[in-house]
Design an enzyme around this catalytic site. Structure first.
Site, PDB file in Angstrom:
ATOM      1  CD  GLU A  53      -1.615  -2.481   1.336  1.00  0.00           C
ATOM      2  OE1 GLU A  53      -0.499  -2.671   1.877  1.00  0.00           O
ATOM      3  OE2 GLU A  53      -2.361  -3.424   0.986  1.00  0.00           O
ATOM      4  CG  HIS A  58     -11.881  -7.252   5.512  1.00  0.00           C
ATOM      5  ND1 HIS A  58     -10.908  -7.769   6.336  1.00  0.00           N
ATOM      6  CD2 HIS A  58     -11.537  -7.624   4.251  1.00  0.00           C
ATOM      7  CE1 HIS A  58     -10.027  -8.437   5.608  1.00  0.00           C
ATOM      8  NE2 HIS A  58     -10.382  -8.359   4.341  1.00  0.00           N
TER       9      HIS A  58
END
Lengths: 329, 360
Positions: free
Chosen positions: A64, A133
Site C-alpha cells: 500500500e 474489513h
C-alpha cells in the site's frame, strides 16, 4: 461523450466516473491491487484495463505504501493517478506516504508541485466481514492538513464526485460506502456542473431537527426521517459529502432554523466528525440550540466481531433513539 | 560473489583501470570534479560554522562523501531527475540549486527551499526511504511518456534516487526495489553506505553488503569505493545509461564514511571511536584527487588560485545569503496547504492575522 441517464448501482457509477475521466484525460490512470484483470475485489474497476490497457490500469504488487508512494511520483511526472486501497483496514501501511509526503508536498514546494492523487477506499461495516474489513478511518484523514476527504452516498454523487475528485489539484481521499456498492439509483452523465466536491447537500427538507450524516448512513437517516414524519416531526437531513473541508455553513444554517442537531457516523465517537460539527455549531449557532448536540456513532472500541456489528453500528433504531433524546431534553 | 568495492583511484591518488568498470580519464573533466568537490566541502564547512553561530538550527554534514555525491551527479543529464535524502548538498550544487536555498530548511525559514521543477532536483526528504517510492512512480511516468529506450540521445531519461544505508531497513525501500525490478523501471538507486545510521552501524542493518541485496530483487548491484570519484562517476554513468536504454534498475553502493556526527545535534563520541574516524580521514576523497591532478599536471598555480577564489566567494555568498533569507509572512502557513483556501482555514488565518496585528 453523450449525455445519458440510467439506473445503476454505486459500484457501476464509480466505474463510469472513472471511465469518463480516463476518456477525457489521458493522464488519468489507475493503480491498485487486483484492479486489472480481476476488476477489483468489489469490481469497481471492472473492464477498465481491457479498454485502457495495463499501462493505464496497473495491477500493483502488494504494497500500500508502494501504491501511494508511486502515485506521488507519477503525479510529479504529470499524471493523475487514482489509487485503490482494497479495504479500509489496509490503508495504514500507506499512512506515512499519505501524511508525511502526499499531504504536504504542495505546501513544502510553495505551490510549485501539485499532487492530484485520488485514493479510493471502500469503508464501513455491515457486510459481515472479518476484522480489518469494516473500519471507518475518516477522522485520521480529516485531521491531516492538505488532504480533501469525501464520501458519496448515492450513485449520482458517486459518478459526479469521482470525476470532480480526479479533476481536483489537491489529493483526495475518496471513501466508498462498501455496504451500499449495489444500491441503485438514477445516474445522469449530464455535463452541467454538479454540486461542488466540498459542498454538503440537504437531501430532505425539515423544520424540527437537523440530522447530519454521510456515506452508508444517508439512506438510514432518510428512513429515520420517514419514521419521524409519521410522528409529526419534520427532519432536515444533510448529506455532508465532504468531510474535509466540512461545509459547516450548510449545517449551521439548518440548525439556526431547527435548533436541534443529531450527527450520525459509523466511526468511533471521540474526536470524530460529530465532535467537530458539535464544536462548530456551538461556535456559530449557540443561541439557536434548543438541546445539546447528540452524536449517534460507533463506539470507542475496535470494530466488533461481525455477529455484533448490527447492534454496534448506528442503525435506524439508534438514530431514532438519538432523535428522541434531542426532542425530550 | 566478489564483494570487494571497485576502485579506480586509490587512496594514494593513482589511477588504475578496471575491466569491471570502464572509465577514461581523458574524456572526463577531472578538474570540474575537483572544483565541485571542493565547493561541496565549502558549503558544508560554512553551514556548520553558521550553525555554530546560531544562524542554523541544525545541519547534516556530508564531510567525506564528496566523491560519492559529485561523481554520481556528474553522470546526470539535465533532463534526468533526482530524488535526494537530506544530505545531498553536493548533488544539489551540481544541479544548480543555489546553496543558500539549502539553508532555509535548517534555518527555519521554509519547509522546502527551492522549486523542484527548475533543476529536476526534488525537495529534501527527511522521512527515511520515502523518496525511493516517489522515484519509482516518476520512473513509471517516464516509461509511460515513452522516454525510455528510444535510442534518441536527446529524449531518453532516467531517475536517480539517493538513499543511505539506514534506508535499506525501511519497508518502503523494499517496496521500491520490488516495484522497480518487476516493472523494469528506469531508476538508479544510489546508496551512500556511510556506515552509520545515527548510532546504528551497518551491522545492525544487514549481514550482506548493500550491493548484494540487489540480486535478491533481480537487478544489478554494484559496489564501488565511495571515496573514489572516478568509480562513483563511472558506475552511475553506466547505470543511468542502462536505465535510459530500458535495461532496468541498478543499485549502486558507494562505500564511504560519514566523518562528522549525523547532524550538528549529534554526539558521535558516544558510539564510535576517533581511531575509526582517523582511518577514514586518511582516505579523504578530495586529497586523493588532488594528488592525482598534481601527478598528471592538470593542476597548476592558475587554476588552484581560480578555485580558491571561487571557494571564498561561495563562502561569502553563504554567509550573507543565510542572514538575508526572508522570514516567511504570518499568512504563509495557510497558503498552499490547498489549491484554494477552504472557508475554515480562511477563518483561522484571519483570526491569526488579527491576533498578530493586535500583538504588534
Amino acid at each position: 461523450m453523450t449525455t445519458m441517464t440510467s439506473r445503476m448501482p454505486i459500484a457501476h457509477a464509480l466505474n463510469l466516473g472513472l471511465r469518463h475521466a480516463m476518456e477525457a484525460d489521458e493522464k488519468v490512470m489507475l493503480i491498485g491491487e487486483d484492479i486489472g484483470q480481476l476488476g477489483g475485489v468489489f469490481r469497481v474497476t471492472d473492464g477498465l484495463q481491457k479498454t485502457f490497457g495495463d499501462h493505464r490500469v496497473v495491477d500493483s504488487p502488494l504494497g500500500e505504501a508502494g501504491i501511494v508512494g508511486s502515485a506521488i511520483g507519477l503525479a510529479m511526472a504529470g499524471y493523475r493517478p487514482v489509487c485503490e486501497i482494497q479495504f479500509d483496514g489496509f490503508v495504514f501501511p500507506a499512512m506515512n506516504q499519505i501524511i508525511t509526503q502526499l499531504a504536504k508536498y504542495r505546501h513544502r514546494s510553495e505551490g510549485a508541485v501539485t499532487l492530484p492523487v485520488v485514493i479510493r477506499i471502500p469503508v464501513g461495516g455491515g457486510i459481515g466481514a472479518i476484522e480489518h474489513h469494516s473500519e471507518s478511518p475518516e477522522a485520521y484523514f480529516a485531521h491531516t492538513a492538505g488532504l480533501k476527504v469525501v464520501s458519496p452516498s448515492n450513485p449520482q454523487d458517486a459518478y459526479d464526485m469521482m470525476k470532480l475528485a480526479i479533476r481536483s489539484n489537491d489529493p483526495v481521499i475518496f471513501l466508498e460506502p462498501k455496504r451500499n456498492y449495489w444500491l441503485k439509483g438514477d445516474v445522469s452523465t449530464s455535463t452541467t456542473t454538479p454540486s461542488d466536491l466540498d459542498r454538503a447537500v440537504t437531501v430532505r427538507k425539515g423544520t424540527d431537527l437537523t440530522l447530519v450524516t454521510y456515506g452508508a448512513l444517508v439512506p438510514v437517516a432518510m428512513k429515520a426521517a420517514d419514521v419521524c414524519q409519521e410522528e409529526g416531526r419534520n427532519i432536515d437531513v444533510i448529506d455532508l459529502r465532504s468531510l474535509s473541508p466540512i461545509d459547516d455553513k450548510a449545517v449551521v444554517a439548518s440548525v439556526q432554523r431547527t435548533g436541534r442537531l443529531v450527527v450520525a457516523h459509523e466511526a468511533s465517537r471521540s474526536v470524530g466528525l460529530g465532535a467537530e460539527l458539535a464544536a462548530r455549531v456551538q461556535d456559530e449557532a449557540f443561541y439557536s440550540l434548543i438541546s445539546p448536540v447528540i452524536r449517534v456513532t460507533g463506539y470507542d472500541t475496535p470494530y466488533p466481531a461481525s455477529r455484533l456489528e448490527e447492534e454496534w453500528l448506528p442503525g435506524l433504531d439508534r438514530i431514532l433513539d438519538g432523535i428522541d433524546r434531542s426532542f425530550t431534553y | 560473489m566478489n564483494d570487494e568495492p571497485i576502485s579506480l583511484l586509490n587512496a594514494g591518488g593513482s589511477f588504475t583501470s578496471s575491466p569491471e568498470l570502464p572509465f577514461e580519464t581523458d574524456s572526463t573533466d577531472v578538474l570540474a570534479l575537483y572544483n565541485d568537490m571542493l565547493m561541496a566541502r565549502t558549503v558544508d564547512t560554512e553551514a556548520i560554522a553558521l550553525q555554530r553561530q546560531g544562524e542554523l538550527g541544525l545541519w547534516p554534514s556530508m564531510l567525506g562523501q564528496e566523491a560519492a555525491q559529485i561523481g554520481a551527479a556528474h553522470a546526470l543529464l539535465p533532463r534526468d531527475i533526482v530524488f535526494p535524502t537530506y544530505r545531498e548538498h553536493g548533488v544539489a550544487w551540481c544541479r544548480g540549486v543555489d546553496p543558500v536555498d539549502l539553508l532555509g530548511l535548517f534555518r527555519g525559514t521554509t519547509l522546502g527551499g527551492w522549486n523542484p521543477t527548475e533543476n529536476n532536483f526534488n525537495l529534501y526528504t527527511l522521512v527515511i526511504g520515502a523518496q525511493t517510492l516517489h522515484a519509482v512512480g516518476y520512473a513509471m511516468g517516464i516509461l509511460r511518456d515513452g522516454d525510455v529506450g528510444t535510442g534518441d540521445p536527446d529524449r531518453d531519461r532516467a531517475v536517480l534516487v539517493f538513499l543511505g544505508d539506514g534506508a535499506l531497513s525501511e519497508g518502503e525501500t523494499n517496496e521500491a526495489f520490488v516495484w522497480a525490478a518487476a516493472q523494469h523501471l528506469p531508476v538508479v538507486f544510489f546508496c551512500q553506505n556511510n556506515q552509520w545510521a545515527i548510532s546504528a552501524p551497518y551491522s545492525v542493518q544487514s549481514r550482506v553488503s548493500v550491493a548484494q541485496r540487489a540480486q535478491g530483487y533481480g537487478f544489478k548491484g554494484v559496489r564501488v569505493d565511495g571515496n573514489d570519484v572516478f568509480a562513483c562517476l563511472a558506475a552511475t554513468r553506466e547505470a543511468l545509461a542502462a536505465a535510459r536504454a530500458g535495461q532496468g534498475p541498478t543499485l549502486i553502493e558507494a562505500l564511504t564514511y560519514r566523518r562528522n556526527p549525523h547532524t550538528t545535534s549529534d554526539d558521535d563520541g558516544r558510539y564510535r571511536t576517533l581511531a575509526e574516524n582517523d582511518a577514514w580521514a586518511a582516505l579523504d576523497p578530495i586529497d586523493r584527487l588532488r594528488t592525482y591532478l598534481q601527478s598528471t599536471g592538470l593542476l597548476n598555480d592558475a587554476n588552484v588560485e581560480d578555485i580558491s577564489r571561487r571557494g571564498k566567494a561561495l563562502a561569502e555568498h553563504l554567509r550573507s545569503g543565510c542572514r538575508a533569507l526572508p522570514v516567511p509572512g504570518h499568512a504563509s502557513p495557510f497558503q498552499n496547504t490547498y489549491a484554494e483556501l477552504p472557508d475554515e482555514l480562511e477563518r483561522q488565518m484571519n483570526e491569526h492575522l488579527e491576533f498578530v496585528e493586535a500583538a504588534e
